[in-house]
Enzyme design. Structure first.
Site, short mmCIF file in Angstrom:
data_model
loop_
_atom_site.label_atom_id
_atom_site.label_comp_id
_atom_site.label_asym_id
_atom_site.label_seq_id
_atom_site.Cartn_x
_atom_site.Cartn_y
_atom_site.Cartn_z
N ASP A 1 -17.06 -2.18 -13.77
CA ASP A 1 -16.37 -1.05 -13.15
C ASP A 1 -16.79 0.26 -13.83
OD1 ASP A 1 -14.55 0.23 -11.50
OD2 ASP A 1 -12.85 -1.01 -12.09
N ASP B 1 -11.33 0.63 -2.84
CA ASP B 1 -10.02 0.21 -3.33
C ASP B 1 -9.00 0.14 -2.21
OD1 ASP B 1 -10.56 -0.29 -5.94
OD2 ASP B 1 -9.96 1.67 -6.69
C1 DGJ Z 1 -10.97 0.33 -10.00
C2 DGJ Z 1 -11.46 -0.81 -9.17
O1 DGJ Z 1 -11.99 -0.32 -7.97
C3 DGJ Z 1 -10.34 -1.79 -8.92
O2 DGJ Z 1 -10.77 -2.83 -8.10
C4 DGJ Z 1 -9.84 -2.31 -10.23
O3 DGJ Z 1 -10.83 -3.09 -10.86
C5 DGJ Z 1 -9.41 -1.17 -11.12
N1 DGJ Z 1 -10.43 -0.19 -11.25
C6 DGJ Z 1 -9.03 -1.66 -12.49
O4 DGJ Z 1 -8.71 -0.66 -13.32
#
Ligand code: DGJ
Length: 745
Positions: free
Chosen positions: A476, A546
């Site tokens: 990430d 997300d």
């Molecule tokens: C952002 C990501 O897009 C999410 O899927 C998740 O992993 C969060 N970060 C975790 O902090």
């Protein structure tokens, strides 16, 4: 021997040196022709469908074209004062003018390893240019693939001046596009609303698409662009050029339309606050551009990109992806051992193959209970997970699933042991307090610094060497560069930060892949902020967004599908009300949308009823029947969600055209709304296909269930789909969708 007169704006004539040669590069269905002569600039002749030998021989630089300037590599300050230059520099003596003329050229067969580690074949043309006044040298590289309709091009810049030369622009060569009736499509968005399609006619003026996020470059604006040459884009007809910059850093893309007969497309790293001091003998290699030409509309262009990506630009593009449960929306930071084990058992019971533990598992001095601490402290929080990763791997083995883990290795928080130990590793402006991101404390580590590169590599290295059973990493990146300042680069070279960061990142990725070629790695960045082909050679897939709301996902996956194949698009079934938009869609609808990409789940199974679990079990089972077709078939976008008819449809067809899977979604319910029949595409007209509905919830089968139709009928007419589901009254809702499997008999 021939001398060409080229007409420049303002009536200037200048002679181009003798002995011009036309060079044609070919992919299976395209030709790219340029004209080269020693002492001249490389000139554009043609890019389009394959030429016959006679056509290729007769074509020349289109000199009738109304003052068009068809140099492929205009440099600033001499002959190209009025055009957008690819290259601009300040020479060691302060001179701002550069002229790049051909020394020589060579073509060679290529048989090497593609960026994703797969063997590839093609032909490469290298044109060597230099400035008649200064020892500045540029190589233009054009690589045409032998088996896919894709060409890549890039440049290598170097010099032998006594002191540094300052590069102030460094785009890839120009791609001229004739001004017919050109419509341009590109993609913009924001967090949780990525990849929104925007199409418009190309008008005079300069279209500028750029991204300055610093670390991630696709959340707001994508660096891919599509040009429909004969009016608004059509999916299966019309001529289309599609192009992408294969880069993860800040970029700048220009389409300049002046008073001449062409649009001039050029792309490269953003030169904004990024002048580059090139040392004598050092090489500056630009990220590659990739371009394809389709005579079968946008679908044809997408299929070309998908094929090329699966073979050469996406890690493990030829394998199938596992069906997984990711813990994020199910538990967020509330990780604990029994909770993880329960999720592993639950995903297994529904037919899943992999469980991924997301954020929240680490931090001992500063436990990661929320997003404001501990990035960099990659030690298991043993209050949450007393048996550590060993315990998790054991639980995964017992549950019968593979195990994956989340990291965000390029980042830290001001509240972390790493920051306490290495404050000099973060990106921050000299003399200023760092501006922080997520959680009010997040900072980006300075990947320009080799010590930081080693450290980032060591995070993955340690996890995978100590626990080789870890099958999957979710990588990430949740902060942009919010400060300009490298504590590693010299004061003079601060403007190198963005270029150096992304070189550092690629370097780390290469090291990881050299040592761990098999592990699956997801490219995630606040959702879909790192969807770019610069990184995908090292990653197996990306998180689309997300926002897991099925309705909005239809749009985001639609936009993303223009350049990226379904195999790379992580697409998960999640809970309702949706956590991003609070919409309540039916579970059937959520399953059907997720099944059109790389299927997974993003939910707490503990909170699902048995009936819901059964439906997901069925979806997972059914997905396994068509996984190969979705992940490796050719995509046909059939009915856009952007139209007023409030339905969307797409399908995937296997290479042999013996298997296909059709997805239909109703986007809105209005009583007595009439949906036009969706015609299918990509089938063999004379083959007979038997239709089976997948994920069926209706009480009775569809009228055509189990029946066989010719490909011609399905493509000329299509199947009439009921706009609602035939379910008990108390189960009715306003969502409807269909997934149909077609098998050739
Ligand atoms: C952002 C990501 O897009 C999410 O899927 C998740 O992993 C969060 N970060 C975790 O902090």
């Amino acid at each position: 021997m021939k001398t060409f007169l080229h007409i420049l704006p303002f009536g200037l004539l200048f002679p181009i040196a003798a002995a011009a040669e036309k060079v044609e590069l070919r992919t299976p269905a395209t030709s790219f022709v340029i004209e080269l002569a020693k002492g001249a600039e490389p000139m554009f002749v043609y890019y389009g469908p394959s030429l016959t030998a006679t056509d290729a021989a007769n074509l020349g630089v289109p000199t009738d074209a109304n003052w068009s300037h068809l140099s492929l590599y205009p440099a600033y300050g001499a002959t190209h004062m009025q055009d957008e230059p690819c290259l601009a520099m300040r020479h060691a003596d302060g001179n701002l003018s550069t002229q790049m003329l051909i020394d020589r050229w060579e073509r060679r067969s290529v048989s090497d390893t593609a960026p994703n580690g797969e063997p590839r074949q093609g032909e490469e043309l290298t044109v060597y240019l230099s400035d008649p006044l200064y020892p500045v040298h540029v190589e233009l590289h054009y690589l045409a693939y032998a088996d896919v309709d894709m060409m890549e091009y890039w440049t290598v810049i170097r010099h032998d001046e006594r002191r540094n030369v300052t590069l102030t622009q460094y785009a890839n060569p120009v791609l001229p596009i004739h001004r017919d009736n050109v419509y341009c499509t590109h993609f913009t968005g924001s967090w949780a609303a990525e990849a929104q399609l925007s199409e418009h006619a190309l008008e005079p003026g300069t279209l500028l698409i750029q991204d300055k996020d610093g670390t991630r470059n696709s959340g707001m604006r994508r660096n891919e662009m599509l040009f429909a040459l004969d009016g608004p884009a059509r999916e299966n007809e019309g001529h289309v050029i599609a192009t992408a910059l294969l880069y993860s850093g800040n970029y700048r893309i220009l389409v300049d339309t002046d008073n001449t007969d062409y649009h001039y497309y050029m792309a490269g790293p953003s030169p904004d606050n990024a002048e580059y001091h090139l040392r004598r003998g050092e090489t500056f290699t630009t990220p590659r551009s990739a371009v394809t030409y389709s005579t079968h509309g946008t679908n044809g262009a997408s299929q070309n990109f998908h094929r090329w990506a699966r073979r050469y630009q996406l890690r493990h593009g030829n394998a199938e992806r596992m069906i997984l449960l990711n813990s994020w929306e199910g538990v967020y930071f509330n990780i604990n051992q029994e909770g993880m084990a329960q999720m592993m058992r639950d995903i297994k019971s529904m037919g899943g193959e992999l469980f991924v533990m997301d954020d929240g598992w680490f931090g001992t001095k500063y436990p990661r209970l929320t997003d404001n601490c501990a990035l960099g402290d990659w030690e298991v929080d043993t209050t949450k997970l007393p048996e550590g990763i060993d315990g998790l791997l054991r639980d995964a083995r017992e549950a019968g699933v593979k195990f994956g883990i989340w990291i965000e290795p390029e980042m830290t928080n001001t509240v972390s042991e790493l920051y306490e130990k290495h404050p000099e590793w973060v990106i921050k402006a000299p003399g200023r307090e760092p501006v922080t991101g997520r959680g009010g404390t997040q900072l980006v580590l300075d990947l320009a610094n080799p010590a930081v590169q080693d450290y980032v590599f060591s995070i993955v290295d340690r996890l995978l060497s100590q626990w080789p059973d870890i099958a999957y990493i979710k990588w990430d990146a949740n902060a942009p560069m919010m400060n300009h300042g490298s504590q590693y680069l010299s004061a003079d070279d601060q403007s190198h930060l963005n270029i150096a960061y992304h070189r550092g990142l690629i370097d780390v990725c290469q090291r990881i892949r050299a040592k761990y070629p098999d592990v699956i790695i997801q490219d995630c960045a606040s959702g879909g902020s790192r969807v770019n082909y610069g990184l995908l050679p090292f990653f197996d897939e990306f998180w689309v967004s997300d926002n897991t709301d099925a309705l909005q996902r239809i749009y985001m996956q639609w936009g993303t599908s223009y350049f990226y194949p379904a195999i790379a698009m992580a697409s998960h079934i999640s809970a309702v009300p949706n956590h991003a938009v609070f919409r309540t869609t039916s579970l059937k609808f959520r399953c059907d949308v997720a099944m059109s990409g790389r299927l997974g789940m993003e939910i707490q199974p503990k909170n699902m009823s048995d009936e819901e679990k059964d439906l997901c079990r069925q979806a997972i089972n059914d997905y396994k029947l068509v996984r190969k077709t979705v992940q490796h078939g050719d995509l046909y976008r059939l009915n856009t969600p952007y139209d007023a008819d409030r339905q969307a449809a797409l399908m995937y067809v296997s290479a042999q055209k013996d298997e296909a899977v059709f997805f239909w979604y109703k986007l809105e319910t209005m009583k007595n709304h009439h949906f036009p029949i969706v015609r299918m595409a990509g089938l063999k007209p004379d083959a007979m296909y038997t239709v089976t509905e997948l994920n069926r919830i209706d009480k009775s089968p569809l009228s055509f269930e189990g029946q066989t139709f010719s490909g011609a009928y399905l493509m000329n007419h299509g199947l009439l789909l009921p706009a609602d589901h035939d379910v008990e009254w108390n189960r009715r809702n306003d969502w409807a969708s269909r997934v149909l499997r077609l098998q050739a008999r």
